[in-house]
Design an enzyme around this catalytic site. Structure first.
Site, PDB file in Angstrom:
ATOM      1  N   ASN A   1       0.809  -1.212   0.000  1.00  0.00           N
ATOM      2  CA  ASN A   1       0.000   0.000   0.000  1.00  0.00           C
ATOM      3  C   ASN A   1       0.846   1.268   0.000  1.00  0.00           C
ATOM      4  O   ASN A   1       1.974   1.296   0.494  1.00  0.00           O
ATOM      5  CB  ASN A   1      -0.918   0.025   1.229  1.00  0.00           C
ATOM      6  CG  ASN A   1      -2.199  -0.739   1.005  1.00  0.00           C
ATOM      7  OD1 ASN A   1      -2.601  -0.968  -0.125  1.00  0.00           O
ATOM      8  ND2 ASN A   1      -2.851  -1.144   2.087  1.00  0.00           N
ATOM      9  N   HIS A   2       0.269   2.322  -0.576  1.00  0.00           N
ATOM     10  CA  HIS A   2       0.800   3.673  -0.459  1.00  0.00           C
ATOM     11  C   HIS A   2      -0.162   4.477   0.416  1.00  0.00           C
ATOM     12  O   HIS A   2      -1.347   4.159   0.511  1.00  0.00           O
ATOM     13  CB  HIS A   2       0.887   4.356  -1.828  1.00  0.00           C
ATOM     14  CG  HIS A   2       1.866   3.725  -2.757  1.00  0.00           C
ATOM     15  ND1 HIS A   2       2.382   4.394  -3.842  1.00  0.00           N
ATOM     16  CD2 HIS A   2       2.433   2.486  -2.786  1.00  0.00           C
ATOM     17  CE1 HIS A   2       3.223   3.611  -4.494  1.00  0.00           C
ATOM     18  NE2 HIS A   2       3.256   2.434  -3.873  1.00  0.00           N
ATOM     19  N   ARG A   3       0.347   5.507   1.003  1.00  0.00           N
ATOM     20  CA  ARG A   3      -0.544   6.431   1.690  1.00  0.00           C
ATOM     21  C   ARG A   3      -1.310   7.235   0.633  1.00  0.00           C
ATOM     22  O   ARG A   3      -0.721   7.750  -0.324  1.00  0.00           O
ATOM     23  CB  ARG A   3       0.274   7.367   2.581  1.00  0.00           C
ATOM     24  CG  ARG A   3      -0.601   8.280   3.405  1.00  0.00           C
ATOM     25  CD  ARG A   3       0.216   9.129   4.368  1.00  0.00           C
ATOM     26  NE  ARG A   3      -0.659  10.060   5.058  1.00  0.00           N
ATOM     27  CZ  ARG A   3      -0.235  10.975   5.923  1.00  0.00           C
ATOM     28  NH1 ARG A   3       1.059  11.076   6.206  1.00  0.00           N
ATOM     29  NH2 ARG A   3      -1.106  11.770   6.506  1.00  0.00           N
ATOM     30  N   TYR A   4      -2.641   7.325   0.800  1.00  0.00           N
ATOM     31  CA  TYR A   4      -3.431   8.014  -0.225  1.00  0.00           C
ATOM     32  C   TYR A   4      -4.447   8.989   0.369  1.00  0.00           C
ATOM     33  O   TYR A   4      -5.400   9.392  -0.302  1.00  0.00           O
ATOM     34  CB  TYR A   4      -4.145   7.001  -1.134  1.00  0.00           C
ATOM     35  CG  TYR A   4      -4.980   5.964  -0.415  1.00  0.00           C
ATOM     36  CD1 TYR A   4      -6.311   6.207  -0.107  1.00  0.00           C
ATOM     37  CD2 TYR A   4      -4.430   4.735  -0.060  1.00  0.00           C
ATOM     38  CE1 TYR A   4      -7.071   5.253   0.547  1.00  0.00           C
ATOM     39  CE2 TYR A   4      -5.182   3.782   0.593  1.00  0.00           C
ATOM     40  CZ  TYR A   4      -6.502   4.040   0.887  1.00  0.00           C
ATOM     41  OH  TYR A   4      -7.250   3.085   1.537  1.00  0.00           O
TER      42      TYR A   4
ATOM     43  N   SER B   1       0.019  10.205  -3.516  1.00  0.00           N
ATOM     44  CA  SER B   1       0.257   8.850  -3.015  1.00  0.00           C
ATOM     45  C   SER B   1       1.696   8.413  -3.255  1.00  0.00           C
ATOM     46  O   SER B   1       2.036   7.248  -3.008  1.00  0.00           O
ATOM     47  CB  SER B   1      -0.705   7.864  -3.696  1.00  0.00           C
ATOM     48  OG  SER B   1      -0.492   7.867  -5.102  1.00  0.00           O
TER      49      SER B   1
END
Length: 221
Positions: A94-97, A102
């Site tokens: 996951n990426h921070r979004y 992101s």
């Protein structure tokens, strides 16, 4: 060619449990517990994985974003069936979004997980017992798939999937439950996957013919 002699059920630590008619092992099928040595992955006995082209690293093929020491885990129960092309995308992918971008800046700087661009929540992924993941299934981060589920080929599945559901599509949806709720509750209570393997193979007909009374009667005393 004469038929092969009757076999006993292979031990759960057998790497290649399928024996072909010519006596050779089928290298494209493994008991996953014997084929993986990953500190973030737990696999139950007799769960198998198949691949048309056997990978050098079965764990990396199944969960390519889960590295040793990652903040999340992958737990897979007993007697699961994992077809060719299944990928489990764990939370480290996951990426921070929730911000304006992101983009994972930290990866290209110092890999510091405390940097603002890195996510802070890492859910574990759980697959219950006797789950069939069809060809090309994608399991998303944090999925919790109940025991007895069948996930149709190519499905992209996330969230909580109730036990004994048939799931298909992208995004995956429950098509139907395999049995009525009373039967599902009984099966979860019987938990045949916890029995000694000798009792399980003796109860093969009851399990595969959906004979609940016979299954109850076959339970170890």
């Amino acid at each position: 060619m004469p038929p092969l002699p009757p076999r006993t059920f292979p031990a759960p630590d057998t790497l290649h449990p399928v024996i072909l008619p010519n006596g050779a092992v089928h290298k494209g099928t493994v008991f996953l517990k014997a084929a993986t040595d990953h500190p973030n992955i737990t696999v139950g006995d007799y769960t198998y994985m198949s691949a048309h082209t056997p990978p050098a690293d079965w764990a990396a093929s199944l969960a390519p974003y889960l590295y040793p020491g990652a903040p999340e885990t992958l737990r897979i129960g007993t007697f699961c069936q994992i077809a060719d092309g299944v990928t489990i995308i764990t939370a480290s992918a996951n990426h921070r979004y929730d911000g304006f971008s992101s983009f994972p800046f930290s990866i290209f700087l110092d890999m510091d997980r405390n940097r603002p661009s890195m996510p802070t929540a890492f859910q574990d992924t759980t697959i219950g017992h006797d789950v069939w993941l069809g060809q090309g299934v994608r399991v998303m981060p944090g999925a919790d798939i109940g025991s007895g589920c069948i996930i149709g080929a190519g499905a992209v599945v996330g969230g909580i999937v109730p036990p004994y559901s048939i799931v298909a599509g992208n995004p995956a949806k429950v098509v139907r439950r395999r049995f009525d709720q009373a039967t599902i509750d009984a099966l979860l209570d019987i938990a045949w996957w916890d029995w000694p393997i000798e009792h399980i193979t003796e109860a093969e007909a009851a399990i595969c013919n959906a004979d609940l009374d016979a299954l109850r009667a076959a339970a170890p005393k």
